[in-house]
Write a protein that holds these residues in place. Structure first.
Motif, short mmCIF file in Angstrom:
data_model
loop_
_atom_site.label_atom_id
_atom_site.label_comp_id
_atom_site.label_asym_id
_atom_site.label_seq_id
_atom_site.Cartn_x
_atom_site.Cartn_y
_atom_site.Cartn_z
N LEU A 184 0.82 -1.21 0.00
CA LEU A 184 0.00 0.00 0.00
C LEU A 184 0.85 1.27 0.00
N ALA A 185 2.03 1.20 0.62
CA ALA A 185 2.93 2.36 0.57
C ALA A 185 3.37 2.62 -0.87
N LEU A 186 3.70 1.56 -1.58
CA LEU A 186 4.10 1.69 -2.98
C LEU A 186 2.94 2.22 -3.82
N TRP A 187 1.74 1.70 -3.57
CA TRP A 187 0.56 2.14 -4.31
C TRP A 187 0.28 3.62 -4.02
N GLY A 188 0.43 4.02 -2.78
CA GLY A 188 0.20 5.42 -2.43
C GLY A 188 1.15 6.35 -3.15
N LEU A 223 0.44 20.58 -1.20
CA LEU A 223 -0.33 19.37 -1.48
C LEU A 223 0.46 18.13 -1.09
N MET A 224 1.75 18.13 -1.38
CA MET A 224 2.59 16.98 -1.03
C MET A 224 2.76 16.86 0.48
N ALA A 225 2.85 17.98 1.16
CA ALA A 225 2.98 17.95 2.62
C ALA A 225 1.72 17.35 3.25
N ALA A 226 0.55 17.75 2.74
CA ALA A 226 -0.70 17.20 3.26
C ALA A 226 -0.80 15.71 2.93
N HIS A 227 -0.34 15.33 1.75
CA HIS A 227 -0.33 13.91 1.38
C HIS A 227 0.54 13.10 2.34
N SER A 228 1.70 13.63 2.66
CA SER A 228 2.60 12.94 3.60
C SER A 228 1.95 12.75 4.95
N ARG A 229 1.20 13.76 5.39
CA ARG A 229 0.52 13.65 6.68
C ARG A 229 -0.55 12.56 6.63
N ARG A 230 -1.27 12.45 5.52
CA ARG A 230 -2.28 11.41 5.39
C ARG A 230 -1.63 10.01 5.43
N MET A 231 -0.54 9.88 4.71
CA MET A 231 0.15 8.60 4.66
C MET A 231 0.72 8.25 6.05
N ASP A 232 1.30 9.23 6.72
CA ASP A 232 1.87 8.98 8.06
C ASP A 232 0.79 8.56 9.03
N MET A 234 -1.62 6.74 8.55
CA MET A 234 -1.96 5.33 8.35
C MET A 234 -0.77 4.41 8.55
N GLY A 235 0.37 5.00 8.95
CA GLY A 235 1.57 4.19 9.14
C GLY A 235 2.24 3.83 7.85
N LEU A 236 2.02 4.62 6.79
CA LEU A 236 2.63 4.36 5.50
C LEU A 236 3.62 5.47 5.18
N ALA A 237 4.69 5.09 4.49
CA ALA A 237 5.69 6.07 4.08
C ALA A 237 5.24 6.73 2.79
N ALA A 238 5.26 8.05 2.75
CA ALA A 238 4.85 8.79 1.54
C ALA A 238 5.92 8.71 0.48
#
Length: 238
Positions: A184-188, A223-232, A234-238
């Motif tokens: 899922l990290a790769l997919w994200g 936008l990328m910063a907000a994306h990183s926060r969403r991924m974090d 969920m415990g996923l690396a952006a």
């Protein structure tokens, strides 16, 4: 960029500002009015995107056997449909035909949904959470370009998206098998490129000049910063 995102004829006063959802005073502000799409383009895209999120979530409901997960997905689908209906109402109040405004974007935005549709339901759930989050943020930023109409759109986009239950499903999936986390990290990470292309293509020029890139960069950085926060979250690396 895509020729299908050229603007129409109606214009309103534009001053594009990017703000975080909680309206922090430190939010980035960017003025690039030459790049903001025509108001009809903006409304047509925004309305059809919400309809697309609803459609994808509805498909997921049919594919999900567990009742609790169906309920979670139905709430998120309902929230997307509500946003779509509110944007359609706004378009009608402006004297325009919602179908006519959305139709030019049906084919390219459907292609985007197809490209971000996962092989597994969990991947598609992540797709909706990530792409809807990024594009809601982007159109929220654009909304500052359109006066009172933009403020009404912003209120719609700030509405509850009811996707937290989807985040919980994804988190539980990751916890059930370590392989899910890397998959899922790769997919994200893959989703980011397709989503940013849609956002960039929404801007007025089909090709951005170097000077335009400098205006756009802070918006996409946020936008990328907000994306990183969403991924974090969920415990996923952006």
């Amino acid at each position: 960029m895509f020729d299908w995102l050229l603007g129409g004829s109606r214009r309103e006063s534009r001053s594009l500002r990017l703000r975080s959802r909680d309206e922090l005073s430190t939010a980035t502000r960017v003025d690039f009015e030459e790049l903001a799409p025509d108001i009809n383009t903006f409304l047509g895209q925004a309305a059809y995107l919400q309809l697309g999120f609803f459609e994808t979530l509805s498909e997921l409901i049919a594919l999900t056997p567990e009742l609790s997960k169906k309920d979670a997905l139905s709430r998120a689908a309902g929230a997307a449909l509500t946003k779509h209906e509110e944007l359609v109402k706004l378009i009608r109040e402006r004297g325009d035909d919602p179908t006519a405004l959305m139709l030019p974007f049906r084919e390219p935005l459907d292609a985007f949904r197809t490209a971000t549709h996962g092989v597994r339901p969990q991947e598609t759930m992540l797709s909706v959470h990530i792409t809807a989050g990024m594009l809601d943020d982007f159109y929220l930023a654009l909304s500052a370009s359109y006066g009172d109409t933009g403020r009404r759109v912003a209120r719609v986009l700030r509405g509850d998206n009811d996707r937290q239950a989807i985040v919980q499903i994804i988190t539980e999936t990751i916890g059930s098998d370590p392989e899910w986390k890397s998959l899922l990290a790769l997919w994200g990470r893959r989703l980011v490129g397709d989503t940013l292309l849609i956002a960039r293509a929404a801007l007025r020029p089909t090709t951005l000049r170097i000077a335009d890139e400098e205006k756009v960069e802070p918006v996409f950085t946020e936008l990328m910063a907000a994306h990183s926060r969403r991924m974090d979250a969920m415990g996923l690396a952006a």
